[in-house]
Structure formats: C-alpha cells, structure tokens
Design an enzyme around this catalytic site. Structure first.
Site, PDB file in Angstrom:
ATOM      1  N   LYS A   8      43.594  47.011  34.645  1.00  0.00           N
ATOM      2  CA  LYS A   8      42.721  46.674  35.126  1.00  0.00           C
ATOM      3  C   LYS A   8      42.987  47.436  36.311  1.00  0.00           C
ATOM      4  CE  LYS A   8      38.999  43.570  36.688  1.00  0.00           C
ATOM      5  NZ  LYS A   8      38.886  42.012  36.855  1.00  0.00           N
TER       6      LYS A   8
ATOM      7  N   TYR B 212      48.106  37.726  49.530  1.00  0.00           N
ATOM      8  CA  TYR B 212      48.655  37.711  51.144  1.00  0.00           C
ATOM      9  C   TYR B 212      49.553  38.338  51.166  1.00  0.00           C
ATOM     10  CZ  TYR B 212      48.568  34.375  55.005  1.00  0.00           C
ATOM     11  OH  TYR B 212      49.451  34.207  56.516  1.00  0.00           O
TER      12      TYR B 212
ATOM     13  N   ARG C  47      40.389  43.057  47.742  1.00  0.00           N
ATOM     14  CA  ARG C  47      40.951  40.832  47.407  1.00  0.00           C
ATOM     15  C   ARG C  47      42.753  41.006  48.475  1.00  0.00           C
ATOM     16  NH1 ARG C  47      37.608  37.048  45.256  1.00  0.00           N
ATOM     17  NH2 ARG C  47      35.871  38.459  44.041  1.00  0.00           N
TER      18      ARG C  47
ATOM     19  N   ILE D   7      36.647  45.281  32.306  1.00  0.00           N
ATOM     20  CA  ILE D   7      37.418  44.234  31.947  1.00  0.00           C
ATOM     21  C   ILE D   7      35.486  43.859  33.408  1.00  0.00           C
ATOM     22  CG2 ILE D   7      38.241  42.550  33.499  1.00  0.00           C
ATOM     23  CD1 ILE D   7      40.463  43.998  31.496  1.00  0.00           C
TER      24      ILE D   7
ATOM     25  N   TYR E 282      46.443  44.540  37.107  1.00  0.00           N
ATOM     26  CA  TYR E 282      45.271  44.268  37.379  1.00  0.00           C
ATOM     27  C   TYR E 282      45.415  44.374  39.386  1.00  0.00           C
ATOM     28  CZ  TYR E 282      40.860  41.819  39.355  1.00  0.00           C
ATOM     29  OH  TYR E 282      39.401  41.703  39.700  1.00  0.00           O
TER      30      TYR E 282
ATOM     31  N   THR F  57      39.519  36.341  38.179  1.00  0.00           N
ATOM     32  CA  THR F  57      38.585  36.130  39.522  1.00  0.00           C
ATOM     33  C   THR F  57      37.358  35.583  39.427  1.00  0.00           C
ATOM     34  OG1 THR F  57      39.946  37.673  40.594  1.00  0.00           O
ATOM     35  CG2 THR F  57      37.973  37.840  41.769  1.00  0.00           C
ATOM     36  N   THR F  58      36.128  36.115  38.447  1.00  0.00           N
ATOM     37  CA  THR F  58      35.385  36.068  38.070  1.00  0.00           C
ATOM     38  C   THR F  58      35.601  34.684  37.822  1.00  0.00           C
ATOM     39  OG1 THR F  58      34.922  37.884  37.070  1.00  0.00           O
ATOM     40  CG2 THR F  58      33.517  36.081  36.383  1.00  0.00           C
TER      41      THR F  58
END
Length: 295
Positions: free
Chosen positions: A164, A109, A140, A206, A135, A46-47
């Site tokens: 994570k 989604y 999100r 993380i 994850y 994501t980052t």
C-alpha cells in the site's frame, strides 16, 4: 494470486461515548460495505485508530470483523508496530482470528535503516502463513521503504506480496514497480491518486473514501481495470473535492464526522485526536451534499 483486486475500505472503528468499541455499529458498517461492492475490509489500520487500541481490543476487533465478514470478502488485518515482537504477536493472533492477510506499516518513530526494515518485515512474515501487504507512509512514520528494499523483500520472502503506497511520490512508485518486476501487487493508499497508481500497474486502493462512498470507490477501480479509463478518471476528478475535504484534517477525524452525519454512529475519536474544527466540518458537509451523501 492477489489478496484482492479493486477497492478495499480502511474501515473506521466505531466507539461509544465512553470510548469502548461499538460492535453493533461496527457490524452495520461491515455489512453496508459488502452490500455496496467493497472488495476487501482492512481492519485496525490508521483509519481504525489502531494506535489507540489495547492489544486485547485490537485482536477482538479483527476477530469480530473476520466473523462478521464470514469469507464474503478478504479481511486484511493491520498488525504493524514499531516493535518487531509486537507485530509478530499481533500477526499471529490475526491469523488465529481468521484474517486473510496482514497489513504491516513501516516501523514508526524508530526510523529503521533499510537493513532494519528488511529484518523487521522478514521476521514478521516468517512468523505467519498469511500473505503480507507492506504499508509505506513516510509522512506518518518518518521511515520510507525504498524501491530496492521492497524489491528485495518481494523476491526473497514468499508471503510478502503487496504494498500500500501512500508516499505521494509517483516517481518512487514507478521505480518500485520497475524494481519488483511484477512480484509486488500495488495498492494506492491515497484516494486522490487511485488512477495514477492504477496506470502504473496497481491492483486497487485501500481507501478512506470508501467508508462513505464505497460504490463510487469500487467503480473508479473497476472501470479502469475493464478498460474504461475515461470513466474512471471522470469519477476520480468528480470526487476530488470530497476527497480533499476528507483529508482537510488528519485522518480519521473527517471520515468519522462524515459517517456520523450519515447516521452510521461512528462515534467519537480517541485522544489525542479531537473533533473537527467547525470551519472544516462545514466544508465537508457541503461536499457531502454535492455528492448526494446527505440532504
């Protein structure tokens, strides 16, 4: 054997002003992280703005990172997708590129059922020989990996070895650890909850914070695991205002701003992300000064 123990950085992807990947800056960031004690590099998460990278860029970034790291620490490649076939493809390519493990976000989604999650993660894991870290970030994705689902995967798919967790739900984390019976390594996905997750048996974090304060993030985990829980907690609380500033807008907007302030040339963001609001940027700068990261 754990993929890593300690602090892994969810590293940004630096861009030039024209939007192309700045590999020169990327290499400097990778080297800095390893020199400052980071225990693992997580690339194209994501980052790292993976959702805006083309497949070609995604694979190139993983390959570049693996080559630059050169086995100094484990490289974990973000290869998740809301399309199972795409995630299989990216995971296979990550293995070819030299990644040591894959990080698979829950499909976004689509809002898969728990049965769908089991099928999705199982198909991807069976397509590669790498360890898999799940994850879970329902804020999100709109999709929550429930404790029973995590436990089923940990017990029935050999290379699914970690998670994570960025749910922010400590009760769910505890239930997941109970259900998994020691078969799932836990990593905090929230920098403000490193110590709480370590207290539930976590192996590390993380981290977004590690982009700008790698030694501190490493020390929070290391102190805790060596029995200095007081020292670990003191660091966690000391840096909480900075952590909050790093998440006052959606990640990675603030952390890229922070790296640019430190001179690391992280560059701009790709749309739909935009530059930080001035008021938020002022708060971030102030917290960075207090932390001694800028003058």
């Amino acid at each position: 054997m754990s993929v890593f123990i300690g602090a892994g950085v969810a590293i940004v992807t630096p861009f030039y002003e024209d939007g192309s990947v700045n590999y020169e800056a990327f290499g400097r960031l990778i080297d800095m992280q390893i020199e400052e004690g980071t225990d693992s590099i997580i690339v194209c998460g994501t980052t790292g703005e993976a959702s805006t990278l083309t497949h070609e860029e995604h694979i190139e970034c993983i390959a570049f990172c693996a080559d630059r790291v050169n086995k100094r620490v484990p490289v974990i490649a973000g290869t998740g997708s809301n399309c199972t076939e795409t995630a299989v493809y990216l995971s296979k390519e990550a293995q070819k590129a030299g990644a040591d493990a894959c990080l698979l976000v829950s499909p976004y989604y689509n809002k898969a059922t728990q049965k769908g999650l089991i099928a999705h993660f199982t198909d991807i894991a069976k397509a590669v020989d790498l360890p898999i870290i799940l994850y879970n970030i329902p804020g999100r994705t709109g999709c929550n990996i429930l404790p029973e689902t995590a436990a089923y995967l940990a017990k029935n798919v050999d290379n699914i070895v970690g998670m994570k967790d960025a749910t922010g739900n400590i009760g769910q984390v505890a239930q997941t650890m109970l259900c998994c019976e020691g078969r799932m390594d836990l990593y905090s996905g929230n920098d403000d909850q490193i110590v709480p997750l370590l207290s539930l048996g976590g192996k590390g974090v993380i981290s977004v914070l590690s982009n700008i304060a790698p030694r501190v993030t490493h020390d929070i985990v290391t102190k805790y695991l060596k029995g200095d829980t007081k020292g670990s907690l003191e660091l966690q609380l000391k840096y909480l205002p900075l952590i909050n500033a790093l998440f006052c807008e959606v990640n990675p907007i603030p952390v890229k701003k922070a790296l640019n302030l430190m001179g690391y040339q992280a560059g701009p963001l790709r749309r739909p992300l935009t530059e930080m609001e001035d008021a938020h940027a002022a708060v971030l700068e102030e917290e960075m000064r207090k932390a001694g990261l800028i003058e």
